[in-house]
Design a protein around this motif. Structure first.
Motif, PDB file in Angstrom:
ATOM      1  N   GLY A   1       0.835  -1.188   0.000  1.00  0.00           N
ATOM      2  CA  GLY A   1       0.000   0.000   0.000  1.00  0.00           C
ATOM      3  C   GLY A   1       0.872   1.241   0.000  1.00  0.00           C
ATOM      4  N   LEU A   2       0.458   2.247  -0.759  1.00  0.00           N
ATOM      5  CA  LEU A   2       1.110   3.551  -0.706  1.00  0.00           C
ATOM      6  C   LEU A   2       0.208   4.418   0.167  1.00  0.00           C
ATOM      7  N   PHE A   3       0.648   4.642   1.392  1.00  0.00           N
ATOM      8  CA  PHE A   3      -0.154   5.336   2.394  1.00  0.00           C
ATOM      9  C   PHE A   3       0.138   6.830   2.332  1.00  0.00           C
ATOM     10  N   PRO A   4      -0.834   7.668   1.929  1.00  0.00           N
ATOM     11  CA  PRO A   4      -0.611   9.117   1.866  1.00  0.00           C
ATOM     12  C   PRO A   4      -0.458   9.727   3.260  1.00  0.00           C
ATOM     13  N   ALA A   5       0.522  10.626   3.391  1.00  0.00           N
ATOM     14  CA  ALA A   5       0.733  11.442   4.602  1.00  0.00           C
ATOM     15  C   ALA A   5       0.767  10.603   5.878  1.00  0.00           C
ATOM     16  N   ARG A   6       1.425   9.464   5.841  1.00  0.00           N
ATOM     17  CA  ARG A   6       1.590   8.613   7.029  1.00  0.00           C
ATOM     18  C   ARG A   6       2.748   9.150   7.858  1.00  0.00           C
ATOM     19  N   GLY A   7       2.510   9.476   9.107  1.00  0.00           N
ATOM     20  CA  GLY A   7       3.545  10.028   9.979  1.00  0.00           C
ATOM     21  C   GLY A   7       4.636   9.024  10.283  1.00  0.00           C
ATOM     22  N   LEU A   8       5.899   9.436  10.102  1.00  0.00           N
ATOM     23  CA  LEU A   8       7.041   8.565  10.370  1.00  0.00           C
ATOM     24  C   LEU A   8       8.012   9.208  11.352  1.00  0.00           C
ATOM     25  N   LYS A   9       8.626   8.362  12.167  1.00  0.00           N
ATOM     26  CA  LYS A   9       9.747   8.759  13.016  1.00  0.00           C
ATOM     27  C   LYS A   9      11.001   8.553  12.178  1.00  0.00           C
ATOM     28  N   VAL A  10      11.802   9.608  12.042  1.00  0.00           N
ATOM     29  CA  VAL A  10      12.976   9.517  11.177  1.00  0.00           C
ATOM     30  C   VAL A  10      14.213  10.047  11.893  1.00  0.00           C
ATOM     31  N   GLU A  11      15.272  10.104  11.156  1.00  0.00           N
ATOM     32  CA  GLU A  11      16.602  10.484  11.579  1.00  0.00           C
ATOM     33  C   GLU A  11      17.228   9.310  12.334  1.00  0.00           C
ATOM     34  N   ALA A  12      18.511   9.418  12.606  1.00  0.00           N
ATOM     35  CA  ALA A  12      19.259   8.305  13.178  1.00  0.00           C
ATOM     36  C   ALA A  12      18.682   7.828  14.507  1.00  0.00           C
ATOM     37  N   ARG A  13      18.263   8.717  15.354  1.00  0.00           N
ATOM     38  CA  ARG A  13      17.733   8.329  16.673  1.00  0.00           C
ATOM     39  C   ARG A  13      16.220   8.430  16.742  1.00  0.00           C
ATOM     40  N   ARG A  14      15.567   8.544  15.601  1.00  0.00           N
ATOM     41  CA  ARG A  14      14.113   8.622  15.502  1.00  0.00           C
ATOM     42  C   ARG A  14      13.552   9.846  16.205  1.00  0.00           C
ATOM     43  N   GLY A  15      14.333  10.924  16.258  1.00  0.00           N
ATOM     44  CA  GLY A  15      13.893  12.154  16.897  1.00  0.00           C
ATOM     45  C   GLY A  15      13.130  13.077  15.976  1.00  0.00           C
ATOM     46  N   GLY A  16      13.072  12.767  14.693  1.00  0.00           N
ATOM     47  CA  GLY A  16      12.331  13.579  13.734  1.00  0.00           C
ATOM     48  C   GLY A  16      10.943  13.016  13.492  1.00  0.00           C
ATOM     49  N   ARG A  17      10.050  13.883  13.048  1.00  0.00           N
ATOM     50  CA  ARG A  17       8.680  13.484  12.719  1.00  0.00           C
ATOM     51  C   ARG A  17       8.332  14.117  11.380  1.00  0.00           C
ATOM     52  N   VAL A  18       8.040  13.276  10.373  1.00  0.00           N
ATOM     53  CA  VAL A  18       7.729  13.780   9.034  1.00  0.00           C
ATOM     54  C   VAL A  18       6.445  13.159   8.506  1.00  0.00           C
ATOM     55  N   LEU A  19       5.876  13.845   7.549  1.00  0.00           N
ATOM     56  CA  LEU A  19       4.664  13.397   6.863  1.00  0.00           C
ATOM     57  C   LEU A  19       4.960  13.300   5.372  1.00  0.00           C
ATOM     58  N   PRO A  20       5.551  12.204   4.934  1.00  0.00           N
ATOM     59  CA  PRO A  20       5.821  12.068   3.499  1.00  0.00           C
ATOM     60  C   PRO A  20       4.512  12.105   2.711  1.00  0.00           C
ATOM     61  N   ASP A  21       4.601  12.470   1.454  1.00  0.00           N
ATOM     62  CA  ASP A  21       3.416  12.436   0.603  1.00  0.00           C
ATOM     63  C   ASP A  21       2.903  11.010   0.448  1.00  0.00           C
ATOM     64  N   GLY A  22       3.798  10.043   0.561  1.00  0.00           N
ATOM     65  CA  GLY A  22       3.411   8.639   0.511  1.00  0.00           C
ATOM     66  C   GLY A  22       4.446   7.777   1.194  1.00  0.00           C
ATOM     67  N   VAL A  23       3.971   6.691   1.801  1.00  0.00           N
ATOM     68  CA  VAL A  23       4.849   5.710   2.442  1.00  0.00           C
ATOM     69  C   VAL A  23       4.443   4.339   1.917  1.00  0.00           C
ATOM     70  N   LEU A  24       5.375   3.645   1.276  1.00  0.00           N
ATOM     71  CA  LEU A  24       5.099   2.324   0.725  1.00  0.00           C
ATOM     72  C   LEU A  24       5.490   1.258   1.738  1.00  0.00           C
ATOM     73  N   ALA A  25       4.519   0.396   2.049  1.00  0.00           N
ATOM     74  CA  ALA A  25       4.735  -0.684   3.013  1.00  0.00           C
ATOM     75  C   ALA A  25       3.735  -1.791   2.726  1.00  0.00           C
TER      76      ALA A  25
END
Length: 193
Positions: A65-89
């Motif tokens: 599924g390509l999930f629109p605007a799915r919130g992800l924890k990012v960066e090396a220590r997961r301290g970032g929070r982003v909303l990609p236009d799509g997340v494939l999983a």
């Protein structure tokens, strides 16, 4: 601000973002590189491109599924929070998750440039680096300003993606494993304005 530090804690950011999402429908917040970013409502062409890609994955790889605007924890220590236009999983991957998911199991992120002053820094620099730091195997950027598609792969947590392949809109590009499909971008040209 809580604590003695001048830096915003990720927990504080999450409370601010949750409040904004409930109260202000046209904006959402991201937190990457220690900075809060504002994500405005997208234009119709932007949304149409996302939906074209959602349908493409439904046909080409129905187990994903390509999930629109799915919130992800990012960066090396997961301290970032982003909303990609799509997340494939894989389908069902995010079932039971809250607003922000760990990137484990994510196969690809998608970003489409916006026509705002921060798009260069946010979409072309900061976010690809954050996705690589999180170990996301593939990052796809549809760059409406430069009329191109960039495929980032082979993530290195310290240096970003090792491989970046660019094709002009209208061409075909192969998305490497674990995505493993060829993407024909001819139809995307009508949605770049």
């Amino acid at each position: 601000m809580a604590g003695t530090s001048d830096q915003l804690l990720v927990e504080e950011f999450e409370r601010i973002a949750a409040f904004a999402e409930r109260e202000i429908e046209t904006v959402r917040f991201e937190f990457v590189g220690g900075r809060i970013g504002l994500r405005k409502a997208v234009d119709g062409n932007h949304s149409t491109l996302v939906m074209c890609l959602v349908r493409l994955w439904m046909q080409a790889r129905p187990e994903l599924g390509l999930f629109p605007a799915r919130g992800l924890k990012v960066e090396a220590r997961r301290g970032g929070r982003v909303l990609p236009d799509g997340v494939l999983a894989p389908l069902g991957h995010f079932a039971g998750h809250g607003d922000w998911s760990d990137p484990d199991g994510v196969l690809m992120t998608l970003e489409i440039t916006s026509f705002d002053p921060d798009t260069h820094h946010r979409d072309r620099v900061v976010k690809p680096r954050a996705y690589a730091e999180a170990g996301i195997p593939v990052h796809l950027l549809i760059d409406r300003d430069n009329l191109s598609v960039l495929v980032h792969s082979d993530p290195d947590p310290e240096h970003g993606y090792r491989d970046v392949h660019m094709v002009k809109l209208g061409g075909k590009v192969t998305l490497p494993d674990p995505v493993g499909i060829e993407l024909d971008t001819e139809d995307f040209k009508q949605y770049v304005d």
